[in-house]
Structures are given as C-alpha cells and as structure tokens.
Design a protein around this motif. Structure first.
Motif, PDB file in Angstrom:
ATOM      1  N   VAL A 199       0.978  -1.155   0.076  1.00 45.09           N
ATOM      2  CA  VAL A 199      -0.108  -0.050  -0.107  1.00 45.09           C
ATOM      3  C   VAL A 199       0.879   1.238  -0.025  1.00 45.09           C
ATOM      4  O   VAL A 199       1.858   1.526   0.745  1.00 45.09           O
ATOM      5  N   THR A 200       0.639   2.080  -1.007  1.00 46.68           N
ATOM      6  CA  THR A 200       1.399   3.425  -1.032  1.00 46.68           C
ATOM      7  C   THR A 200       0.638   4.498  -0.250  1.00 46.68           C
ATOM      8  O   THR A 200       1.376   5.605  -0.057  1.00 46.68           O
ATOM      9  N   ASP A 201      -0.506   4.416  -0.349  1.00 44.54           N
ATOM     10  CA  ASP A 201      -1.450   5.438   0.250  1.00 44.54           C
ATOM     11  C   ASP A 201      -2.807   5.135   0.628  1.00 44.54           C
ATOM     12  O   ASP A 201      -3.533   4.154  -0.248  1.00 44.54           O
ATOM     13  N   ALA A 202      -3.219   5.340   1.837  1.00 38.26           N
ATOM     14  CA  ALA A 202      -4.633   4.889   2.263  1.00 38.26           C
ATOM     15  C   ALA A 202      -5.364   5.611   3.178  1.00 38.26           C
ATOM     16  O   ALA A 202      -4.538   6.099   4.307  1.00 38.26           O
ATOM     17  N   SER A 203      -6.428   5.946   3.178  1.00 35.33           N
ATOM     18  CA  SER A 203      -6.964   6.896   4.114  1.00 35.33           C
ATOM     19  C   SER A 203      -8.568   6.293   4.237  1.00 35.33           C
ATOM     20  O   SER A 203      -9.228   5.493   3.428  1.00 35.33           O
ATOM     21  N   ALA A 204      -9.030   6.783   5.567  1.00 35.79           N
ATOM     22  CA  ALA A 204     -10.574   6.452   6.087  1.00 35.79           C
ATOM     23  C   ALA A 204     -11.209   7.506   6.571  1.00 35.79           C
ATOM     24  O   ALA A 204     -10.594   8.495   7.303  1.00 35.79           O
ATOM     25  N   VAL A 205     -12.529   7.616   6.325  1.00 36.67           N
ATOM     26  CA  VAL A 205     -13.306   8.497   7.102  1.00 36.67           C
ATOM     27  C   VAL A 205     -13.942   7.870   8.028  1.00 36.67           C
ATOM     28  O   VAL A 205     -14.905   6.879   7.715  1.00 36.67           O
ATOM     29  N   MET A 206     -13.853   7.921   9.183  1.00 35.56           N
ATOM     30  CA  MET A 206     -14.428   7.286  10.420  1.00 35.56           C
ATOM     31  C   MET A 206     -15.674   7.739  11.057  1.00 35.56           C
ATOM     32  O   MET A 206     -15.873   8.726  10.990  1.00 35.56           O
ATOM     33  N   VAL A 207     -16.483   6.596  11.261  1.00 35.53           N
ATOM     34  CA  VAL A 207     -18.057   6.870  11.529  1.00 35.53           C
ATOM     35  C   VAL A 207     -18.020   6.085  13.018  1.00 35.53           C
ATOM     36  O   VAL A 207     -18.019   4.900  13.080  1.00 35.53           O
ATOM     37  N   GLY A 208     -17.670   6.759  14.384  1.00 33.88           N
ATOM     38  CA  GLY A 208     -17.235   5.986  15.311  1.00 33.88           C
ATOM     39  C   GLY A 208     -16.278   5.241  15.287  1.00 33.88           C
ATOM     40  O   GLY A 208     -15.180   5.989  14.853  1.00 33.88           O
ATOM     41  N   ASP A 209     -16.262   4.034  15.432  1.00 33.73           N
ATOM     42  CA  ASP A 209     -15.078   3.076  15.237  1.00 33.73           C
ATOM     43  C   ASP A 209     -14.976   2.265  14.139  1.00 33.73           C
ATOM     44  O   ASP A 209     -14.170   1.371  13.872  1.00 33.73           O
ATOM     45  N   VAL A 210     -15.750   2.490  13.132  1.00 32.28           N
ATOM     46  CA  VAL A 210     -15.713   1.757  11.677  1.00 32.28           C
ATOM     47  C   VAL A 210     -15.401   2.845  10.621  1.00 32.28           C
ATOM     48  O   VAL A 210     -15.729   3.956  10.721  1.00 32.28           O
ATOM     49  N   ASP A 211     -14.886   2.295   9.481  1.00 33.93           N
ATOM     50  CA  ASP A 211     -14.612   3.113   8.337  1.00 33.93           C
ATOM     51  C   ASP A 211     -16.097   3.346   7.666  1.00 33.93           C
ATOM     52  O   ASP A 211     -16.302   2.461   7.116  1.00 33.93           O
ATOM     53  N   GLY A 212     -16.425   4.624   7.555  1.00 31.04           N
ATOM     54  CA  GLY A 212     -17.593   4.758   6.799  1.00 31.04           C
ATOM     55  C   GLY A 212     -17.074   4.933   5.412  1.00 31.04           C
ATOM     56  O   GLY A 212     -17.799   4.622   4.346  1.00 31.04           O
TER      57      GLY A 212
END
Length: 327
Positions: free
Chosen positions: A200-213
């Motif tokens: 993986v060269t780049d990865a991001s997430a928008v979290m909703v509580g403690d899961v990835d929305g």
C-alpha cells in the motif's frame, strides 16, 4: 447431475436473496434453514418453502443436506464454515469469507483436511460478464495490464446496526470494499500474478465511530497498481477501469445486482471504441451451480473463485485496512 440439497445458515436479508436466486439454479433446491433462533428459522423456511428448519446444529446433523449457504454476519462465518465442513457439507460462504486472512486461511485448511468444497460467494465472479473481462485481459490483445481503478459505495439510511458495529466487523472495507479488491485480484491473476505480497502506498478512511464509513487506497496487487474506493456513507460510481499498455477496458456497472449480473463492457484501443454486450445471469444461482458442479466432479475449489484468490482478497483487505489513516 443430481440435485444439490441446500441449507441456509443465518436467515437474514442476504439469505433471502439467495433463497430467491436458488430457484433459478439448474441443480439446487432449498431443503432446510438453520439459525440461532428457531422461531426466525421456522418463519424463513415457511416464507421460502423449505421443508425443514431448526437450530444450526440440528440442520448440520441431517444427512439429506449436501451444501450450505452461510449468510450470517461476517464475524460468524469462520465458525459456521468450520462446523459445516466438519459435518461433511460443501460450503458457499457469503463474502468476505471471514474478517481476516488468518481466519480465512484456517477455514481453507479445514476444507482441505476434510475434503469438502469451500467457495467464497463473490456473485460478481460468475457468468459471462466476469468470464469475458478475464478473457480480454488474458488474451493480450490490449497489451499488458498496468492498473485497476474501481469504486463501490452507497449511503446507508441509518448509521446504526450491523454496518456501523465494529464488533460485527462493520465498515465500508469489509462490506463493499471487498468487491473492488476481488476485481483487482481477478485482473492481477488474469495478468499472471496474485502470489506477490500486497503493498500500500497510500490509504485513508473517514471514520464513523470506530468503523470506516469510507475508505480509499493506492495499492499494488501482483503486478497491478490499484486505486480503490468504498463507502457506506456516500454513493460512489459503481464502475471500474482496467488500464493496459495498448488500451483500456471500462466497466460502467462493474457489480450488477443480486438478481442480474452486469452486461456492458467498453473496450478502447488505438483511438477506437467498441461496446460488448454479454448475457446477464442470476448471479446467486450461478454461484450455487458452480458449487454443485464442484461437488459432482469431486473438486474442492471452483475455478471462478479459487482458494488462491480468496486468500489474496483476504490479504489485501488486511493490508489495506491496517494502512488506512483517519482523514
């Protein structure tokens, strides 16, 4: 071919879709429904004309069941698959096979040990659409694969329940991100490699509580660069693009639905474009029939979704999820 007598374990929404799809299969019939709640299992069996219902243990003890479909929550897959395999049943397990590579590998080890088929139920792998895409890549007519760009996302009506519960392995990655990953693995395999470690060269997430929305990633799977996105909080284009040295393959609808597989493929090369229309199939019926053929032919694996692909998907999900940082 003799009839495959199916049981459904986990009488939920996606299991209802499978029960409906099974009616269109060539080789299968729904025989039984098993659940943690006998009341729910009885109601589901009545709704879908299954002759037998009961607890999971009771259903797995029966000798008139050849195969089971597991439609329970992600966190229940591994244990249900193990129990079913050890009871001598072939297993069609809803995607993802389990929430982790370690659990998935353990399930496959059980299937290998007991000598019963195990298939991860990626409906997008079955039928003329998936076969034609794979053939276009493998033929070399468009050169060598360089990239896959794919997305799958929808806006859930509520931010409660299974999708947003980390204890049930909720989140975008495991619920819908596995589809773009499965496509990238299919393309990497068609190009010749799914055995190399995923990076993986780049990865991001928008979290909703403690899961990835929502989650996005730049990955390398085999020799293919993959730009993948998934969301359960916003709609994303259900499309994909496969880049090759001498052209590209565009899939306007890469995933189809639970009742119809995708049918349109666009091929662009040397300034020309052609559109390919393939027949649509009932994808849940097609995956059930693929397992029936494995049973009849004494095979443990199904060529549309072999164990090497299931393990590659699980590895990619593990690596992508671990690398994603909160935006």
């Amino acid at each position: 071919m003799t009839t495959t007598r199916w049981a459904i374990l986990g009488p939920g929404a996606i299991s209802a879709d499978f029960a409906v799809g099974l009616r269109a299969s060539r080789f299968g019939e729904l025989r039984a429904v098993g659940g943690r709640s006998r009341v729910r299992a009885d109601a589901f069996a009545g709704q879908h004309q299954a002759a037998v219902s009961g607890t999971i243990a009771e259903v797995l003890e029966r000798d008139d069941i050849d195969a089971v479909y597991i439609g329970a929550v992600h966190t229940a897959h591994a244990e249900l698959a193990r129990q079913a395999l050890e009871a001598g049943k072939a297993v069609l397990c809803e995607k993802p096979a389990t929430p982790s590579l370690a659990e998935t590998a353990a399930v496959i080890d059980v299937a290998r040990t007991v000598g019963r088929p195990f298939l991860e139920a990626f409906k997008t792998r079955f039928g003329p659409f998936a076969a034609r895409v794979g053939d276009l890549v493998a033929s070399g007519e468009l050169g060598v694969v360089t990239s896959v760009d794919a997305a799958f996302g929808f806006a859930a009506g509520t931010r409660e329940g299974r999708l947003f519960d980390s204890s049930l392995a909720g989140g975008a990655l495991l619920d819908v991100g596995c589809y773009p990953v499965s496509l990238a693995v299919q393309i990497a395999a068609s190009a010749g490699d799914v055995t190399s470690p995923v990076t993986v060269t780049d990865a991001s997430a928008v979290m909703v509580g403690d899961v990835d929305g929502s989650i996005r990633g730049e990955l390398r799977i085999g020799g293919v660069s993959a730009t993948l996105q998934a969301s359960i909080i916003e709609a994303l284009p259900s499309s994909a693009r496969i880049g090759l040295t001498d052209g590209e393959i565009v899939l306007p609808d890469a995933w189809g639905s639970r009742t119809e597989s995708a049918r349109e493929i666009i091929v662009r090369s040397r300034g020309e474009e052609r559109r390919i229309e393939v027949p649509s199939v009932q994808p849940m019926a097609a995956e059930a029939d693929a397992l029936s053929l494995a049973i009849a032919e004494g095979r443990l694996e199904v060529p549309e979704m072999p164990w090497s692909h299931t393990l590659a998907v699980a590895q990619t999900l593990d690596v992508w999820g671990a690398a994603a940082t909160d935006e």
